[in-house]
Motif scaffolding. Structure first.
Motif, PDB file in Angstrom:
ATOM      1  N   GLN A  20       0.851  -1.189   0.000  1.00  0.00           N
ATOM      2  CA  GLN A  20       0.000   0.000   0.000  1.00  0.00           C
ATOM      3  C   GLN A  20       0.892   1.247   0.000  1.00  0.00           C
ATOM      4  OE1 GLN A  20      -2.606   0.755   3.411  1.00  0.00           O
ATOM      5  NE2 GLN A  20      -4.235   1.385   2.004  1.00  0.00           N
ATOM      6  N   ARG A  40      -0.695 -11.710   2.757  1.00  0.00           N
ATOM      7  CA  ARG A  40      -1.952 -12.336   2.337  1.00  0.00           C
ATOM      8  C   ARG A  40      -1.797 -13.844   2.313  1.00  0.00           C
ATOM      9  NH1 ARG A  40      -3.378  -8.266   3.745  1.00  0.00           N
ATOM     10  NH2 ARG A  40      -4.472  -6.584   2.671  1.00  0.00           N
ATOM     11  N   PRO A  50      -5.403 -11.455   7.592  1.00  0.00           N
ATOM     12  CA  PRO A  50      -4.250 -11.422   8.506  1.00  0.00           C
ATOM     13  C   PRO A  50      -4.682 -11.252   9.965  1.00  0.00           C
ATOM     14  CG  PRO A  50      -4.138  -9.603   6.924  1.00  0.00           C
ATOM     15  CD  PRO A  50      -5.328 -10.411   6.565  1.00  0.00           C
ATOM     16  N   ILE A  53      -2.361 -13.994  11.452  1.00  0.00           N
ATOM     17  CA  ILE A  53      -1.160 -13.468  12.126  1.00  0.00           C
ATOM     18  C   ILE A  53      -1.141 -13.865  13.611  1.00  0.00           C
ATOM     19  CG2 ILE A  53       0.119 -11.369  12.797  1.00  0.00           C
ATOM     20  CD1 ILE A  53       0.582 -11.988   9.859  1.00  0.00           C
ATOM     21  N   ILE A  98       5.356 -17.362  12.922  1.00  0.00           N
ATOM     22  CA  ILE A  98       5.618 -15.978  12.519  1.00  0.00           C
ATOM     23  C   ILE A  98       7.105 -15.753  12.262  1.00  0.00           C
ATOM     24  CG2 ILE A  98       5.921 -15.020  14.859  1.00  0.00           C
ATOM     25  CD1 ILE A  98       3.962 -13.330  11.977  1.00  0.00           C
ATOM     26  N   ASN A 143       5.918  -5.078   8.645  1.00  0.00           N
ATOM     27  CA  ASN A 143       5.413  -5.222  10.017  1.00  0.00           C
ATOM     28  C   ASN A 143       6.208  -6.277  10.774  1.00  0.00           C
ATOM     29  OD1 ASN A 143       2.780  -3.540  10.229  1.00  0.00           O
ATOM     30  ND2 ASN A 143       2.651  -4.557   8.237  1.00  0.00           N
ATOM     31  N   LEU A 144       6.544  -5.941  12.015  1.00  0.00           N
ATOM     32  CA  LEU A 144       7.288  -6.865  12.866  1.00  0.00           C
ATOM     33  C   LEU A 144       6.378  -7.251  14.028  1.00  0.00           C
ATOM     34  CD1 LEU A 144      10.248  -7.525  12.258  1.00  0.00           C
ATOM     35  CD2 LEU A 144      10.884  -6.058  14.162  1.00  0.00           C
ATOM     36  N   SER A 145       6.207  -8.550  14.237  1.00  0.00           N
ATOM     37  CA  SER A 145       5.300  -8.982  15.289  1.00  0.00           C
ATOM     38  C   SER A 145       6.044  -9.016  16.630  1.00  0.00           C
ATOM     39  CB  SER A 145       4.730 -10.348  14.957  1.00  0.00           C
ATOM     40  OG  SER A 145       5.629 -11.333  15.388  1.00  0.00           O
ATOM     41  N   GLN A 150       8.830 -11.489  17.087  1.00  0.00           N
ATOM     42  CA  GLN A 150      10.085 -11.227  16.378  1.00  0.00           C
ATOM     43  C   GLN A 150      10.992 -10.302  17.177  1.00  0.00           C
ATOM     44  OE1 GLN A 150       7.804 -10.274  12.633  1.00  0.00           O
ATOM     45  NE2 GLN A 150       9.606 -11.186  11.692  1.00  0.00           N
ATOM     46  N   GLU A 172       7.882  -1.717  11.110  1.00  0.00           N
ATOM     47  CA  GLU A 172       6.765  -1.185  11.892  1.00  0.00           C
ATOM     48  C   GLU A 172       6.538  -2.085  13.098  1.00  0.00           C
ATOM     49  OE1 GLU A 172       3.221  -0.319   9.638  1.00  0.00           O
ATOM     50  OE2 GLU A 172       4.309   0.932   8.199  1.00  0.00           O
ATOM     51  N   ASP A 211      -0.057   1.906  14.821  1.00  0.00           N
ATOM     52  CA  ASP A 211      -1.306   1.964  15.596  1.00  0.00           C
ATOM     53  C   ASP A 211      -1.193   2.915  16.783  1.00  0.00           C
ATOM     54  OD1 ASP A 211      -2.038  -0.040  13.852  1.00  0.00           O
ATOM     55  OD2 ASP A 211      -1.794  -1.655  15.308  1.00  0.00           O
ATOM     56  N   ARG A 251      -5.915   4.453  12.555  1.00  0.00           N
ATOM     57  CA  ARG A 251      -7.107   4.770  11.767  1.00  0.00           C
ATOM     58  C   ARG A 251      -8.312   5.158  12.632  1.00  0.00           C
ATOM     59  NH1 ARG A 251     -11.453   2.001   9.299  1.00  0.00           N
ATOM     60  NH2 ARG A 251     -10.988   0.070  10.392  1.00  0.00           N
ATOM     61  N   GLU A 304      -2.801   6.794   9.013  1.00  0.00           N
ATOM     62  CA  GLU A 304      -3.256   5.595   8.296  1.00  0.00           C
ATOM     63  C   GLU A 304      -4.773   5.547   8.196  1.00  0.00           C
ATOM     64  OE1 GLU A 304      -1.380   2.179  10.070  1.00  0.00           O
ATOM     65  OE2 GLU A 304      -2.558   2.292  11.890  1.00  0.00           O
ATOM     66  N   GLU A 343      -9.355   7.913   3.944  1.00  0.00           N
ATOM     67  CA  GLU A 343     -10.284   7.459   2.895  1.00  0.00           C
ATOM     68  C   GLU A 343     -10.898   8.604   2.091  1.00  0.00           C
ATOM     69  OE1 GLU A 343     -13.172   4.812   4.664  1.00  0.00           O
ATOM     70  OE2 GLU A 343     -11.656   3.292   5.146  1.00  0.00           O
ATOM     71  N   TYR A 355      -7.194   4.053   1.685  1.00  0.00           N
ATOM     72  CA  TYR A 355      -7.943   3.747   0.467  1.00  0.00           C
ATOM     73  C   TYR A 355      -8.106   4.974  -0.432  1.00  0.00           C
ATOM     74  CZ  TYR A 355      -9.257  -0.619   2.863  1.00  0.00           C
ATOM     75  OH  TYR A 355      -9.253  -1.825   3.516  1.00  0.00           O
TER      76      TYR A 355
END
Ligand code: C2E
Ligand code: CA
Ligand code: CA
Ligand code: CA
Length: 278
Positions: free
Chosen positions: A44, A62, A73, A77, A86, A116-118, A121, A148, A179, A202, A235, A238, A257
């Motif tokens: 994105q 995906r 996800p 995830i 992961i 993205n890092l979970s 990780q 992220e 987030d 968001r 983030e 729209e 979007y």
């Protein structure tokens, strides 16, 4: 009444078993998803509001399940987190995103790629070594990679996360807090971790510009990020009204979007080429 209670119980427990069974099946198919080629990345774009061009993209995973179709996800995830899968999925995402970023760079369209890092990780003692190895193998310069992370990810073990993230930052890789504003801890981590970017969640953006509270919170967060000399990304943008408000506040980048939904790498090449011509 007793009978009804019992049958309700039976109904409930067989439902739980069905749910548990489904989770187990999902788990074992996730285990083989990578080797079966069911996992992919979409990207994105992020628009730089001053440069008026796309300077970054976020990689999002995906999963195309052979019978269930696409699995969100939000569903797989957490499952990958629980099972430890992961670690291999995350490594694959980093490798793939770095390779795609090299492809765009070599096509004359350099963009920073965010992965993205979970939380799990952030517990890998060799995280920085792994990142540096992947950068070397792909030939991507560290400045074109951003990781992220979330507040819950760093706050599970703040001392450990701080030292791991210092090592990663020392490679020249950027770090974003994702987030932002949705967690429960104090803001102390903004000082403690070597963060380059703050991403406003968001949930604040969606009520802009009409909702006075959302507007105050957003402009407060933008101001905070600026004073901490962090780049700020909104983030989930729209609408053009949201974009206008964020521009007026001095927000650096927008994603959402309004610009584009996440798209496959090949489609992103076309998107970037069109952006470059405009
Ligand atoms: P996230 O990192 O906060 O990613 C943003 C999510 O918002 C994405 O959902 C994206 O498709 C969606 N989104 C973007 N713009 C808009 C918009 O304008 N409106 C709305 N309603 N939604 C928008 P997605 O792709 O379903 O991913 C959900 C979450 O799954 C991500 O949230 C992230 O936490 C996690 N995730 C996805 N890929 C990965 C990955 O490779 N590794 C890890 N560890 N987590 C991932
Ligand atoms: Ca993210
Ligand atoms: Ca986010
Ligand atoms: Ca989110």
């Amino acid at each position: 009444a007793k009978d009804r209670g019992r049958s309700t119980y039976h109904f409930y427990s067989s439902q739980m078993n069905a749910h548990g069974q489904a989770q187990l099946e999902l788990q074992s198919s996730l285990r083989r998803a990578l080797e079966r080629g069911e996992i992919s990345l979409v990207y994105q774009p992020k628009l730089d509001l001053r440069k008026r061009s796309v300077t970054g993209v976020e990689a999002l995973m995906r999963w195309q399940h052979p019978t269930l179709g696409p699995v969100s996800p939000a569903q797989f995830i957490p499952l990958a987190e629980e099972t430890g899968l992961i670690e291999s999925l995350g490594r694959w995402a980093l490798q793939t995103a770095c390779r795609d970023a090299v492809m765009w760079r070599d096509a004359g369209m350099p963009v920073q790629v965010s992965v993205n890092l979970s939380p799990r990780q952030l517990n890998l003692p060799h995280l920085a070594t792994e990142v540096s190895q992947i950068l070397a193998d792909s030939g991507l310069e560290p400045g074109l990679l951003e990781l992220e992370i979330t507040e819950s990810g760093v706050m599970q073990n703040p001392a450990r996360a701080a030292s791991l993230l210092q090592e990663v930052r020392a490679l020249g890789v950027s770090l974003a807090i994702d987030d932002f504003g949705t967690g429960y801890s104090s803001l102390s981590y903004l000082q403690r971790f070597p963060l380059s970017t703050l991403k406003i969640d968001r949930s604040f953006i969606k009520d802009l510009p009409g909702d006075a509270d959302a507007a105050s919170l957003t402009s407060g967060i933008v101001g905070l990020a600026q004073r901490l000399r962090m780049k700020v990304v909104a983030e989930g943008v729209e609408t053009v009204e949201q974009l206008g408000f964020l521009r007026a506040q001095g927000c650096d980048l927008i994603q959402g979007y309004y610009l584009s939904k996440p798209i496959p790498a090949e489609e992103m090449s076309g998107f970037l080429a069109r952006d470059l011509r405009n």
